[in-house]
Motif scaffolding. Structure first.
Motif, short mmCIF file in Angstrom:
data_model
loop_
_atom_site.label_atom_id
_atom_site.label_comp_id
_atom_site.label_asym_id
_atom_site.label_seq_id
_atom_site.Cartn_x
_atom_site.Cartn_y
_atom_site.Cartn_z
N ALA A 67 -2.95 1.07 -8.84
CA ALA A 67 -3.50 2.39 -9.15
C ALA A 67 -5.02 2.40 -9.13
O ALA A 67 -5.67 1.47 -9.60
CB ALA A 67 -3.00 2.86 -10.51
N GLN A 106 3.07 4.88 -2.66
CA GLN A 106 2.03 5.86 -2.95
C GLN A 106 2.36 7.17 -2.25
O GLN A 106 2.89 7.18 -1.13
CB GLN A 106 0.67 5.36 -2.48
N ALA A 156 1.98 0.28 -12.55
CA ALA A 156 1.34 0.75 -11.31
C ALA A 156 0.14 -0.13 -11.01
O ALA A 156 -1.01 0.29 -11.13
CB ALA A 156 0.93 2.22 -11.45
N GLU A 181 0.84 6.65 -7.79
CA GLU A 181 1.63 5.42 -7.65
C GLU A 181 3.02 5.72 -8.22
O GLU A 181 3.13 6.18 -9.37
CB GLU A 181 1.00 4.28 -8.44
#
Length: 301
Positions: free
Chosen positions: A212, A254, A209, A220
């Motif tokens: 993030a 997201q 991720a 994420e």
């Protein structure tokens, strides 16, 4: 040093490490009000979180690996928001994925000094069923690899053990099937891997991720769809190298909530701890914990 009262909850396996004892003693001699408690058996971390809150501790430090951090996160989330001490990390595990992603020093004295001196930052927590996590839920292949890696091998090889066991696990791998839905979309594609991140990495250093942040109110989500050939595997690996871009096999986005439903158990790890569910929903809870992180942590907006 601040005037705050601080307490380390130390995983019992790390209690006799000379470098930890030396770091605690040095900081006490420098004027730190630093106490230590040691876990012995399951449930101790939850009890010690309650005790720290009742004792007025303002800085609580998780001394151990990602699993110890997860235990303290769940202990703190059982408390009323106003009663939760700020959480720091003394990384003593084999992977230390959360600490590495957040930029927390791995040397004990530096990590403790940071936890004692850092300005508190509000951070999100993820609720998945009746559990909470701070860093990452990995599902499918990634979770199977993590749960099948012997602890002795983790200690010996660190993050490299995951790559070794991953190669072995691939020979008997089967795709995971289920229905995923989130506010902006849905998918029924057979899964190779699903990662739901609040932090950025898992599995001993795998950056699943890369976008993030701990304070953006977002999850994420990384979906790696199943592939049926060596060329598909190569393309999926190439697409993973290009994250956060999406491709034919890799989807990255997201969201605030994700649900999974299946007829078969999907293996999961929450911050390295193994679970398995046929149905679950992950929800981000913005600003629920206060963390003690470097001012320029990559995980802060």
């Amino acid at each position: 040093m601040t005037d705050d009262t601080a307490r380390v909850i130390l995983n019992g396996k790390s209690a006799q490490l000379p470098e930890v004892r030396e770091a605690v003693q040095a900081l006490r001699e420098a004027g730190a009000d630093l106490e230590v408690r040691v876990t012995w058996e399951a449930g101790d971390a939850l009890r010690l979180c309650d005790e720290a809150s009742r004792d007025g501790i303002t800085r609580l430090i998780a001394g151990g690996g990602d699993g110890t951090v997860n235990e303290l996160v769940n202990g703190l989330m059982r408390l009323a928001p106003a009663a939760r001490p700020a959480l720091g990390v003394l990384p003593l595990g084999s992977a230390n994925d959360f600490a590495n992603g957040a930029g927390i020093p791995l040397e004990p004295r530096q990590a403790l000094a940071l936890a004692l001196e850092a300005s508190p930052h509000k951070a999100d927590v993820v609720r998945l069923g009746n559990h909470y996590y701070l860093n990452m839920a990995s599902c499918g292949f990634g979770a199977a690899v993590t749960s099948s890696t012997p602890k002795a091998m983790k200690r010996l090889l660190g993050g490299g053990a995951y790559s070794l066991m991953g190669a072995l696990e691939a020979w008997r791998y089967q795709p995971y099937r289920g229905h995923m839905s989130w506010p902006e979309g849905e998918s029924d594609a057979p899964l190779f891997l699903l990662a739901i991140g609040n932090g950025c990495q898992a599995g001993g250093g795998q950056r699943l991720a890369p976008s993030a942040k701990l304070d953006d109110g977002l999850l994420e989500v990384l979906i790696v769809r199943d592939f049926e050939s060596l060329s598909g595997l190569k393309q999926a690996l190439d697409e993973l190298e290009a994250l956060p871009a999406c491709g034919e096999y890799v989807e990255y986005f997201q969201t605030t909530r994700l649900r999974f439903d299946s007829d078969a158990v999907l293996p999961l790890t929450l911050d390295g701890e193994p679970f398995g569910w046929t149905h679950f929903e992950a929800n981000v809870l913005p600003g629920e914990l206060t963390l003690l992180l470097p001012a320029k942590s990559p995980l802060l907006s």
